[in-house]
Write a protein that holds these residues in place. Structure first.
Motif, PDB file in Angstrom:
ATOM      1  N   LEU A   1       0.811  -1.215   0.000  1.00 38.80           N
ATOM      2  CA  LEU A   1       0.000   0.000   0.000  1.00 38.80           C
ATOM      3  C   LEU A   1       0.845   1.266   0.000  1.00 38.80           C
ATOM      4  CD1 LEU A   1      -2.644  -1.149   2.666  1.00 38.80           C
ATOM      5  CD2 LEU A   1      -2.710  -1.451   0.174  1.00 38.80           C
ATOM      6  N   GLN A   2       2.121   1.139  -0.307  1.00 41.27           N
ATOM      7  CA  GLN A   2       3.036   2.286  -0.305  1.00 41.27           C
ATOM      8  C   GLN A   2       3.152   2.898  -1.698  1.00 41.27           C
ATOM      9  OE1 GLN A   2       6.703   0.575   1.101  1.00 41.27           O
ATOM     10  NE2 GLN A   2       6.084   0.631   3.237  1.00 41.27           N
ATOM     11  N   GLY A   3       3.440   4.187  -1.711  1.00 36.76           N
ATOM     12  CA  GLY A   3       3.748   4.857  -2.970  1.00 36.76           C
ATOM     13  C   GLY A   3       2.551   5.415  -3.716  1.00 36.76           C
ATOM     14  N   TYR A   4       1.494   5.763  -2.999  1.00 32.59           N
ATOM     15  CA  TYR A   4       0.272   6.258  -3.637  1.00 32.59           C
ATOM     16  C   TYR A   4      -0.019   7.703  -3.222  1.00 32.59           C
ATOM     17  CZ  TYR A   4      -0.412   1.590  -5.380  1.00 32.59           C
ATOM     18  OH  TYR A   4      -0.237   0.409  -6.055  1.00 32.59           O
ATOM     19  N   ASP A   5      -0.634   8.431  -4.148  1.00 31.47           N
ATOM     20  CA  ASP A   5      -0.909   9.854  -3.931  1.00 31.47           C
ATOM     21  C   ASP A   5      -2.262  10.106  -3.285  1.00 31.47           C
ATOM     22  OD1 ASP A   5       1.472  10.753  -5.467  1.00 31.47           O
ATOM     23  OD2 ASP A   5       0.374   9.882  -7.155  1.00 31.47           O
ATOM     24  N   ALA A   6      -3.219   9.209  -3.526  1.00 28.13           N
ATOM     25  CA  ALA A   6      -4.580   9.450  -3.049  1.00 28.13           C
ATOM     26  C   ALA A   6      -5.293   8.129  -2.800  1.00 28.13           C
ATOM     27  CB  ALA A   6      -5.369  10.275  -4.064  1.00 28.13           C
ATOM     28  N   CYS A   7      -6.272   8.180  -1.905  1.00 28.95           N
ATOM     29  CA  CYS A   7      -7.179   7.065  -1.695  1.00 28.95           C
ATOM     30  C   CYS A   7      -8.595   7.554  -1.936  1.00 28.95           C
ATOM     31  CB  CYS A   7      -7.070   6.499  -0.280  1.00 28.95           C
ATOM     32  SG  CYS A   7      -8.311   5.208   0.085  1.00 28.95           S
ATOM     33  N   PHE A   8      -9.313   6.844  -2.786  1.00 24.74           N
ATOM     34  CA  PHE A   8     -10.729   7.115  -3.012  1.00 24.74           C
ATOM     35  C   PHE A   8     -11.503   6.022  -2.281  1.00 24.74           C
ATOM     36  CE2 PHE A   8      -9.552   8.995  -7.442  1.00 24.74           C
ATOM     37  CZ  PHE A   8      -8.931  10.070  -6.823  1.00 24.74           C
ATOM     38  N   PHE A   9     -11.970   6.342  -1.090  1.00 29.55           N
ATOM     39  CA  PHE A   9     -12.572   5.346  -0.201  1.00 29.55           C
ATOM     40  C   PHE A   9     -14.068   5.260  -0.488  1.00 29.55           C
ATOM     41  CE2 PHE A   9     -14.055   3.265   3.578  1.00 29.55           C
ATOM     42  CZ  PHE A   9     -13.007   2.447   3.973  1.00 29.55           C
ATOM     43  N   CYS A  10     -14.440   4.233  -1.243  1.00 29.01           N
ATOM     44  CA  CYS A  10     -15.827   4.062  -1.695  1.00 29.01           C
ATOM     45  C   CYS A  10     -16.514   2.888  -1.018  1.00 29.01           C
ATOM     46  CB  CYS A  10     -15.853   3.851  -3.209  1.00 29.01           C
ATOM     47  SG  CYS A  10     -15.045   5.155  -4.156  1.00 29.01           S
ATOM     48  N   LEU A  11     -15.885   2.326  -0.025  1.00 28.64           N
ATOM     49  CA  LEU A  11     -16.441   1.172   0.678  1.00 28.64           C
ATOM     50  C   LEU A  11     -17.472   1.638   1.699  1.00 28.64           C
ATOM     51  CD1 LEU A  11     -16.176  -1.919   1.202  1.00 28.64           C
ATOM     52  CD2 LEU A  11     -14.466  -1.364   2.928  1.00 28.64           C
ATOM     53  N   GLY A  12     -18.614   0.992   1.729  1.00 29.45           N
ATOM     54  CA  GLY A  12     -19.638   1.359   2.699  1.00 29.45           C
ATOM     55  C   GLY A  12     -20.829   0.433   2.600  1.00 29.45           C
ATOM     56  N   LEU A  13     -21.762   0.592   3.533  1.00 36.35           N
ATOM     57  CA  LEU A  13     -22.979  -0.214   3.526  1.00 36.35           C
ATOM     58  C   LEU A  13     -24.141   0.599   4.064  1.00 36.35           C
ATOM     59  CD1 LEU A  13     -23.050  -2.798   6.466  1.00 36.35           C
ATOM     60  CD2 LEU A  13     -21.713  -0.696   6.494  1.00 36.35           C
ATOM     61  N   SER A  14     -25.330   0.144   3.722  1.00 35.55           N
ATOM     62  CA  SER A  14     -26.542   0.775   4.231  1.00 35.55           C
ATOM     63  C   SER A  14     -26.760   0.363   5.686  1.00 35.55           C
ATOM     64  CB  SER A  14     -27.737   0.349   3.378  1.00 35.55           C
ATOM     65  OG  SER A  14     -28.950   0.743   3.982  1.00 35.55           O
ATOM     66  N   SER A  15     -27.386   1.249   6.444  1.00 35.72           N
ATOM     67  CA  SER A  15     -27.696   0.930   7.842  1.00 35.72           C
ATOM     68  C   SER A  15     -28.959   0.092   7.968  1.00 35.72           C
ATOM     69  CB  SER A  15     -27.857   2.216   8.658  1.00 35.72           C
ATOM     70  OG  SER A  15     -28.956   2.971   8.167  1.00 35.72           O
ATOM     71  N   VAL A  16     -29.706  -0.062   6.869  1.00 39.01           N
ATOM     72  CA  VAL A  16     -30.979  -0.793   6.903  1.00 39.01           C
ATOM     73  C   VAL A  16     -30.715  -2.274   7.205  1.00 39.01           C
ATOM     74  CG1 VAL A  16     -33.020  -1.471   5.604  1.00 39.01           C
ATOM     75  CG2 VAL A  16     -32.032   0.805   5.278  1.00 39.01           C
ATOM     76  N   GLY A  17     -31.344  -2.771   8.262  1.00 38.31           N
ATOM     77  CA  GLY A  17     -31.213  -4.172   8.614  1.00 38.31           C
ATOM     78  C   GLY A  17     -29.901  -4.552   9.254  1.00 38.31           C
ATOM     79  N   VAL A  18     -29.104  -3.563   9.633  1.00 38.73           N
ATOM     80  CA  VAL A  18     -27.794  -3.816  10.239  1.00 38.73           C
ATOM     81  C   VAL A  18     -27.831  -3.347  11.691  1.00 38.73           C
ATOM     82  CG1 VAL A  18     -25.317  -3.317  10.124  1.00 38.73           C
ATOM     83  CG2 VAL A  18     -26.656  -3.505   8.010  1.00 38.73           C
ATOM     84  N   SER A  19     -27.301  -4.158  12.593  1.00 38.32           N
ATOM     85  CA  SER A  19     -27.293  -3.770  14.003  1.00 38.32           C
ATOM     86  C   SER A  19     -26.431  -2.531  14.206  1.00 38.32           C
ATOM     87  CB  SER A  19     -26.752  -4.914  14.867  1.00 38.32           C
ATOM     88  OG  SER A  19     -25.360  -5.090  14.651  1.00 38.32           O
ATOM     89  N   ALA A  20     -26.699  -1.813  15.292  1.00 32.31           N
ATOM     90  CA  ALA A  20     -25.928  -0.604  15.596  1.00 32.31           C
ATOM     91  C   ALA A  20     -24.446  -0.914  15.724  1.00 32.31           C
ATOM     92  CB  ALA A  20     -26.451   0.037  16.882  1.00 32.31           C
ATOM     93  N   GLU A  21     -24.126  -2.043  16.363  1.00 32.30           N
ATOM     94  CA  GLU A  21     -22.729  -2.419  16.578  1.00 32.30           C
ATOM     95  C   GLU A  21     -22.031  -2.718  15.261  1.00 32.30           C
ATOM     96  OE1 GLU A  21     -25.341  -3.736  18.080  1.00 32.30           O
ATOM     97  OE2 GLU A  21     -25.138  -2.925  20.121  1.00 32.30           O
TER      98      GLU A  21
END
Length: 217
Positions: free
Chosen positions: A64-84
């Motif tokens: 993961l070395q030697g990069y100029d930027a990270c485009f962080f597109c990882l995520g999930l909906s909160s629907v049906g997912v516990s708070a934890e």
């Protein structure tokens, strides 16, 4: 300046759209897709690093070395997912990945895909908005070159995209009709990320109108 970027979430709708644009944008020199599973895309700019546990990146930190930027597109909906689970997947995981990338890449710009109506005060009624707000706030405290939090609303992907949920398509059609200003194309999101990573931006939180402005610059 051509960018070397890391993209997370390439097997989801947002990440797929951003990756597709980056592979076809001359301002991008190379892309590392950090994901749990392959996107099954072959391109001379693209390298995939597959890793099952994003809460422990120790085995792959050296890649993961030697990069100029990270485009962080990882995520999930909160629907049906516990708070934890939502907190762990949205806040804990994101901050861990960001902290690792910050250590490995001096001068990196971190672009985080948050969401419209995110709560920067962390005190509102909507759980997901509070968690997203805390994530945004704590990312801004990390010693990156810069952190930009993107708050898109409805997002339209490119023709032929394979990771658009079937139930999402009629929502996009409706938004086009009743609230086109609440809708962006994922190519606009990618263009805005590239712009802020090369030239900066006057705001760390980009709402829909800001994303559109940055994409046109």
């Amino acid at each position: 300046m051509k960018l070397k970027v890391i993209i997370t979430g390439a097997t989801g709708m947002v990440g797929e759209g951003v990756l597709h644009h980056c592979l076809n944008d001359d301002r991008i020199e190379s892309v590392l897709s950090l994901s749990r599973k392959s996107a099954h895309i072959t391109h001379p700019k693209l390298k995939e690093v597959l890793h099952s546990n994003f809460e422990d990146l120790t085995p792959i930190e050296h890649e993961l070395q030697g990069y100029d930027a990270c485009f962080f597109c990882l995520g999930l909906s909160s629907v049906g997912v516990s708070a934890e689970d939502y907190y762990r997947m949205t806040y804990t995981l994101t901050l861990h990945v960001a902290e690792v990338l910050c250590r490995q890449n001096q001068g990196m710009t971190f672009c985080y895909v948050s969401g419209a109506s995110t709560d920067s005060t962390e005190k509102g009624r909507m759980r997901w908005a509070r968690v997203k707000g805390k994530t945004e706030n704590d990312l801004l405290k990390l010693p990156f070159k810069a952190v930009y939090n993107f708050r898109p609303g409805g997002m339209e992907s490119f023709k032929g995209a394979v990771n658009v949920p079937a139930l999402y398509k009629p929502v996009i059609k409706l938004l086009k009709w009743i609230a086109p200003r609440k809708l962006i194309h994922l190519s606009e999101l990618a263009k805005a990320m590239i712009l802020v990573s090369t030239h900066g931006f006057h705001k760390n939180i980009l709402e829909i109108s800001d994303i559109k402005t940055a994409a046109k610059s």
